[in-house]
Design a protein around this motif. Structure first.
Motif, short mmCIF file in Angstrom:
data_model
loop_
_atom_site.label_atom_id
_atom_site.label_comp_id
_atom_site.label_asym_id
_atom_site.label_seq_id
_atom_site.Cartn_x
_atom_site.Cartn_y
_atom_site.Cartn_z
N LEU A 63 18.88 -18.03 46.75
CA LEU A 63 20.02 -17.40 47.73
C LEU A 63 20.16 -15.91 47.60
N ASP A 64 19.74 -15.11 48.33
CA ASP A 64 19.86 -13.44 48.36
C ASP A 64 21.06 -13.45 48.92
N VAL A 65 22.21 -12.72 48.27
CA VAL A 65 23.42 -12.57 49.14
C VAL A 65 24.38 -11.35 48.46
N PRO A 66 24.65 -10.07 49.42
CA PRO A 66 24.13 -10.21 50.36
C PRO A 66 22.84 -9.61 50.55
N CYS A 67 21.93 -9.78 51.37
CA CYS A 67 20.39 -9.76 51.41
C CYS A 67 20.34 -8.47 52.05
N GLY A 68 21.14 -7.76 52.86
CA GLY A 68 20.66 -6.46 53.84
C GLY A 68 19.57 -6.80 54.62
N PHE A 69 18.77 -6.01 54.74
CA PHE A 69 17.52 -6.23 55.51
C PHE A 69 16.37 -7.13 55.01
N GLY A 70 16.72 -7.52 53.84
CA GLY A 70 15.57 -8.56 53.33
C GLY A 70 14.64 -7.92 52.47
N ILE A 122 20.93 -8.32 59.47
CA ILE A 122 20.30 -9.70 59.60
C ILE A 122 19.03 -9.46 60.77
N GLU A 123 19.52 -8.80 61.74
CA GLU A 123 18.46 -8.65 62.88
C GLU A 123 17.27 -7.99 62.34
N GLU A 124 17.58 -6.75 61.53
CA GLU A 124 16.34 -6.29 61.00
C GLU A 124 15.38 -7.21 59.96
N ALA A 125 16.29 -8.02 59.21
CA ALA A 125 15.48 -8.83 58.38
C ALA A 125 14.75 -9.82 59.04
N ARG A 126 15.40 -10.31 60.04
CA ARG A 126 14.67 -11.60 60.87
C ARG A 126 13.35 -10.88 61.47
N ARG A 127 13.51 -9.50 61.81
CA ARG A 127 12.38 -8.96 62.59
C ARG A 127 11.34 -8.43 61.51
N VAL A 144 23.91 -14.44 59.63
CA VAL A 144 25.16 -13.69 59.20
C VAL A 144 26.17 -14.58 58.69
N GLY A 145 26.92 -14.24 57.55
CA GLY A 145 27.74 -14.80 56.87
C GLY A 145 28.37 -14.14 55.78
#
Length: 190
Positions: free
Chosen positions: A55-62, A85-90, A99-100
């Protein structure tokens, strides 16, 4: 309290601070140049086999979650900032990002919880920081590891304080970006 000091920030300041321009700005400043080395160090420190859940928390853009996933780990990332999160998913569509709130992580068990890049202490109070730690403990598998990258008040004082001022303000230009740091020594808020 001085007007405009960090303690005057709203509880949800991080959502707007870590907007869609954050990664580009810090990238221009060279703040991500060490990512590959950091991922190697994380894997070495954890000593987990491929397939281990992280678990990466907070993960930023991954930026750590993506390369760790590429190493064969099952990575889950959460962050309060929707733009991150949007950028990480991209960037890494095969990884579970959501988002959490770090005080409410997804169900475990996880073999490791990562809290990197001095991302601890961002919650509104010390009690809420303790809630996050307790939540991470709950989702860790027995014998699991919590890996945190922290800084200390003493290190910040060596870097930023120039005397006995109550608030230090430092400005520096890095990679064409003007960075201004406010350090309130009475509250320990940077």
């Amino acid at each position: 309290m001085n007007e405009g000091s960090p303690a005057d920030l709203p509880d949800d300041w991080s959502v707007s601070f870590f907007d869609d321009g954050f990664a580009a700005t810090f990238g221009q400043m060279g703040r991500y140049d060490s990512t590959a080395d950091e991922v190697d160090e994380i894997a070495s420190l954890l000593g987990l086999p491929p397939g281990a859940r992280i678990l990466d928390v907070p993960c930023g853009f991954g930026r750590h979650a993506g390369p760790l996933d590429a190493c064969g780990y099952e990575v889950v990332g959460i962050d309060m900032a929707p733009a991150q999160i949007e950028e990480a998913r991209r960037r890494w569509p095969g990884i579970e990002f959501s988002v959490g709130d770090m005080r409410q992580p997804p169900e475990g068990p996880f073999d490791a919880v990562l809290n990197l890049w001095s991302s601890f202490g961002l919650l509104p109070s010390a009690e809420e920081d303790l809630q996050a730690l307790a939540a991470w403990r709950r989702v860790l598998a027995p014998g699991g590891s919590l890996l945190m990258h922290l800084t200390t008040l003493e290190r910040a004082q060596l870097r930023y304080r120039r005397g006995d001022e109550l608030v230090s303000v430092n400005t520096a230009e890095v990679g064409g970006v003007l960075e201004e740091t406010h350090c309130d020594w009475s509250t320990g808020v940077i």
